[in-house]
Write a protein that holds these residues in place. Structure first.
Motif, mmCIF file in Angstrom:
data_model
loop_
_atom_site.group_PDB
_atom_site.id
_atom_site.type_symbol
_atom_site.label_atom_id
_atom_site.label_comp_id
_atom_site.label_asym_id
_atom_site.label_seq_id
_atom_site.Cartn_x
_atom_site.Cartn_y
_atom_site.Cartn_z
ATOM 1 N N GLU A 53 45.991 -18.535 -13.966
ATOM 2 C CA GLU A 53 44.573 -18.679 -13.321
ATOM 3 C C GLU A 53 44.060 -17.233 -12.925
ATOM 4 O OE1 GLU A 53 44.087 -22.663 -11.406
ATOM 5 O OE2 GLU A 53 46.219 -22.846 -11.756
ATOM 6 N N VAL A 54 45.142 -16.475 -12.318
ATOM 7 C CA VAL A 54 44.720 -15.177 -11.650
ATOM 8 C C VAL A 54 44.445 -14.263 -12.645
ATOM 9 C CG1 VAL A 54 45.823 -13.440 -10.228
ATOM 10 C CG2 VAL A 54 46.513 -15.816 -9.649
ATOM 11 N N GLN A 55 45.025 -14.372 -13.967
ATOM 12 C CA GLN A 55 44.421 -13.699 -14.938
ATOM 13 C C GLN A 55 43.018 -13.748 -15.289
ATOM 14 O OE1 GLN A 55 47.329 -13.927 -18.323
ATOM 15 N NE2 GLN A 55 48.363 -12.311 -17.494
ATOM 16 N N THR A 56 42.609 -15.351 -15.384
ATOM 17 C CA THR A 56 41.394 -15.551 -15.475
ATOM 18 C C THR A 56 40.253 -14.955 -14.709
ATOM 19 O OG1 THR A 56 42.212 -17.728 -16.297
ATOM 20 C CG2 THR A 56 39.855 -17.651 -15.891
ATOM 21 N N LEU A 57 40.911 -14.564 -13.436
ATOM 22 C CA LEU A 57 40.090 -13.949 -12.459
ATOM 23 C C LEU A 57 39.891 -12.558 -12.628
ATOM 24 C CD1 LEU A 57 40.994 -16.137 -9.439
ATOM 25 C CD2 LEU A 57 39.024 -16.348 -10.703
ATOM 26 N N GLY A 58 40.538 -11.909 -13.594
ATOM 27 C CA GLY A 58 40.507 -10.377 -13.996
ATOM 28 C C GLY A 58 41.387 -9.661 -12.756
ATOM 29 N N ASP A 73 47.321 -18.804 -3.013
ATOM 30 C CA ASP A 73 46.077 -18.865 -2.084
ATOM 31 C C ASP A 73 44.826 -18.087 -2.412
ATOM 32 O OD1 ASP A 73 45.485 -18.506 0.807
ATOM 33 O OD2 ASP A 73 45.375 -16.377 0.616
ATOM 34 N N VAL A 74 45.106 -17.050 -3.520
ATOM 35 C CA VAL A 74 44.051 -16.336 -4.221
ATOM 36 C C VAL A 74 43.177 -17.558 -4.821
ATOM 37 C CG1 VAL A 74 43.280 -14.646 -5.990
ATOM 38 C CG2 VAL A 74 44.914 -14.053 -3.865
ATOM 39 N N ILE A 75 43.790 -18.418 -5.636
ATOM 40 C CA ILE A 75 43.344 -19.258 -6.550
ATOM 41 C C ILE A 75 42.691 -20.287 -5.757
ATOM 42 C CG2 ILE A 75 43.677 -21.416 -7.956
ATOM 43 C CD1 ILE A 75 43.878 -18.496 -9.499
ATOM 44 N N GLU A 76 43.167 -20.740 -4.681
ATOM 45 C CA GLU A 76 42.725 -21.550 -3.692
ATOM 46 C C GLU A 76 41.282 -21.299 -3.254
ATOM 47 O OE1 GLU A 76 43.515 -23.687 0.553
ATOM 48 O OE2 GLU A 76 45.059 -23.687 -0.937
ATOM 49 N N ARG A 77 41.499 -19.852 -2.667
ATOM 50 C CA ARG A 77 40.088 -19.191 -2.078
ATOM 51 C C ARG A 77 39.086 -19.021 -3.124
ATOM 52 N NH1 ARG A 77 41.029 -16.647 2.755
ATOM 53 N NH2 ARG A 77 43.303 -16.702 3.413
ATOM 54 N N ASN A 79 38.605 -20.739 -5.684
ATOM 55 C CA ASN A 79 38.048 -22.263 -5.984
ATOM 56 C C ASN A 79 37.268 -22.986 -4.845
ATOM 57 O OD1 ASN A 79 39.287 -22.614 -8.471
ATOM 58 N ND2 ASN A 79 40.787 -23.666 -7.523
ATOM 59 N N ALA A 80 36.986 -22.109 -3.833
ATOM 60 C CA ALA A 80 35.935 -22.284 -2.981
ATOM 61 C C ALA A 80 34.752 -22.336 -3.697
ATOM 62 C CB ALA A 80 36.032 -21.735 -1.661
ATOM 63 N N ASN A 81 34.385 -21.492 -4.675
ATOM 64 C CA ASN A 81 33.211 -21.508 -5.191
ATOM 65 C C ASN A 81 33.419 -22.298 -6.465
ATOM 66 O OD1 ASN A 81 32.018 -19.881 -3.372
ATOM 67 N ND2 ASN A 81 33.554 -18.250 -4.216
ATOM 68 N N ARG A 82 34.178 -23.443 -6.658
ATOM 69 C CA ARG A 82 34.392 -24.096 -7.915
ATOM 70 C C ARG A 82 33.197 -24.312 -8.750
ATOM 71 N NH1 ARG A 82 39.199 -27.246 -8.647
ATOM 72 N NH2 ARG A 82 39.603 -26.890 -6.401
ATOM 73 N N ALA A 83 32.169 -24.758 -8.089
ATOM 74 C CA ALA A 83 30.946 -25.157 -9.277
ATOM 75 C C ALA A 83 30.498 -23.892 -9.803
ATOM 76 C CB ALA A 83 29.691 -25.819 -8.356
ATOM 77 N N GLU A 84 30.343 -22.800 -8.900
ATOM 78 C CA GLU A 84 29.662 -21.621 -9.668
ATOM 79 C C GLU A 84 30.915 -20.915 -10.473
ATOM 80 O OE1 GLU A 84 28.148 -18.620 -6.991
ATOM 81 O OE2 GLU A 84 28.500 -20.071 -5.313
ATOM 82 N N MET A 85 32.248 -21.043 -10.210
ATOM 83 C CA MET A 85 33.118 -20.722 -11.221
ATOM 84 C C MET A 85 33.069 -21.474 -12.532
ATOM 85 S SD MET A 85 36.421 -19.462 -8.989
ATOM 86 C CE MET A 85 37.408 -19.581 -10.426
ATOM 87 N N SER A 129 34.598 -11.149 -10.203
ATOM 88 C CA SER A 129 33.862 -11.106 -8.645
ATOM 89 C C SER A 129 34.445 -12.014 -7.740
ATOM 90 C CB SER A 129 32.465 -10.961 -8.817
ATOM 91 O OG SER A 129 31.842 -10.902 -7.745
ATOM 92 N N PHE A 130 34.600 -13.266 -8.277
ATOM 93 C CA PHE A 130 35.117 -14.522 -7.609
ATOM 94 C C PHE A 130 36.664 -13.952 -7.261
ATOM 95 C CE2 PHE A 130 32.090 -17.086 -9.820
ATOM 96 C CZ PHE A 130 31.437 -17.284 -8.991
ATOM 97 N N GLY A 131 37.421 -13.752 -8.170
ATOM 98 C CA GLY A 131 38.642 -13.045 -8.241
ATOM 99 C C GLY A 131 38.772 -11.909 -6.973
ATOM 100 N N HIS A 132 38.087 -10.910 -7.233
ATOM 101 C CA HIS A 132 38.101 -9.570 -6.210
ATOM 102 C C HIS A 132 37.858 -10.110 -4.787
ATOM 103 C CE1 HIS A 132 37.649 -6.490 -9.454
ATOM 104 N NE2 HIS A 132 38.947 -7.152 -9.649
ATOM 105 N N THR A 133 37.033 -11.252 -4.642
ATOM 106 C CA THR A 133 36.494 -11.721 -3.464
ATOM 107 C C THR A 133 37.766 -12.332 -2.819
ATOM 108 O OG1 THR A 133 34.146 -11.701 -3.717
ATOM 109 C CG2 THR A 133 35.018 -12.822 -1.885
ATOM 110 N N ALA A 134 38.467 -13.245 -3.492
ATOM 111 C CA ALA A 134 39.400 -13.887 -2.941
ATOM 112 C C ALA A 134 40.711 -13.349 -2.544
ATOM 113 C CB ALA A 134 39.844 -14.957 -3.799
ATOM 114 N N LEU A 135 41.030 -12.313 -3.507
ATOM 115 C CA LEU A 135 42.081 -11.248 -3.276
ATOM 116 C C LEU A 135 41.770 -10.466 -2.077
ATOM 117 C CD1 LEU A 135 44.544 -9.999 -4.171
ATOM 118 C CD2 LEU A 135 43.330 -8.179 -5.386
#
Length: 169
Positions: A53-58, A73-77, A79-85, A129-135
């Motif tokens: 899942e972390v790989q999916t976030l690039g 934690d990164v995945i959970e963060r 997923n706060a934007n689950r609908a957009e993701m 972008s979702f992944g970088h923000t969560a990271l």
């Protein structure tokens, strides 16, 4: 000892052997299901590593140096934007299907394939972008020593990859 020489053992019937084999197979399946449930994680997949899942976030190498809890934690963060993701993932899937259709066509349509790949780049960028923000949110919550350890681990991995300007021609 002489008494045992004259007696013969009764052979186990074929039906019993089949029943024992089937019973063993069923027991192994049940054991596998239980083991999978315990070690594979439940619906929330908490015990399982979430590296894919972390790989999916690039996140690439940065995602690899995170520990299991950090990845979770990164995945959970993210997923706060689950609908957009989900929208980006669904659009990425549709763009990939469009690319396959262009490749499978009797007459290759390069323009359609290029358009599908351009759409893929856009949606992969959205997911990244979702992944970088969560990271960044995760790193922001780290202590100074945790950040130093993260940076050290990342530096150690980067040593395996020479800088582009240091590569042999």
């Amino acid at each position: 000892m002489a008494d045992n020489l004259g007696t013969s053992r009764k052979k186990t019937g074929r039906g019993i052997k089949i029943a024992l084999g089937v019973s063993l197979a069923v027991n192994l399946v049940i054991l596998g299901l239980i083991g999978g449930a315990i070690f594979g994680g439940g619906p929330d997949r908490a015990p399982r590593d979430r590296g894919n899942e972390v790989q999916t976030l690039g996140l690439g190498l940065m995602g690899r140096v995170l520990d299991r809890e950090g990845r979770a934690d990164v995945i959970e963060r993210a997923n706060a934007n689950r609908a957009e993701m989900r929208g980006s993932r669904d659009a990425l899937l549709l763009a990939t299907r469009d690319f396959v259709a262009a490749v499978e066509a009797e007459e290759f349509d390069r323009a359609a394939a290029e358009a599908a790949l351009a759409a893929q780049r856009q949606f992969v960028g959205d997911l990244q972008s979702f992944g970088h923000t969560a990271l960044l949110d995760h790193i922001e919550m780290m202590t100074a020593s945790e950040r130093a350890e993260f940076a050290s681990d990342l530096t150690r991995i980067l040593r395996r990859h020479p800088r582009p300007d240091e590569r042999r021609p």
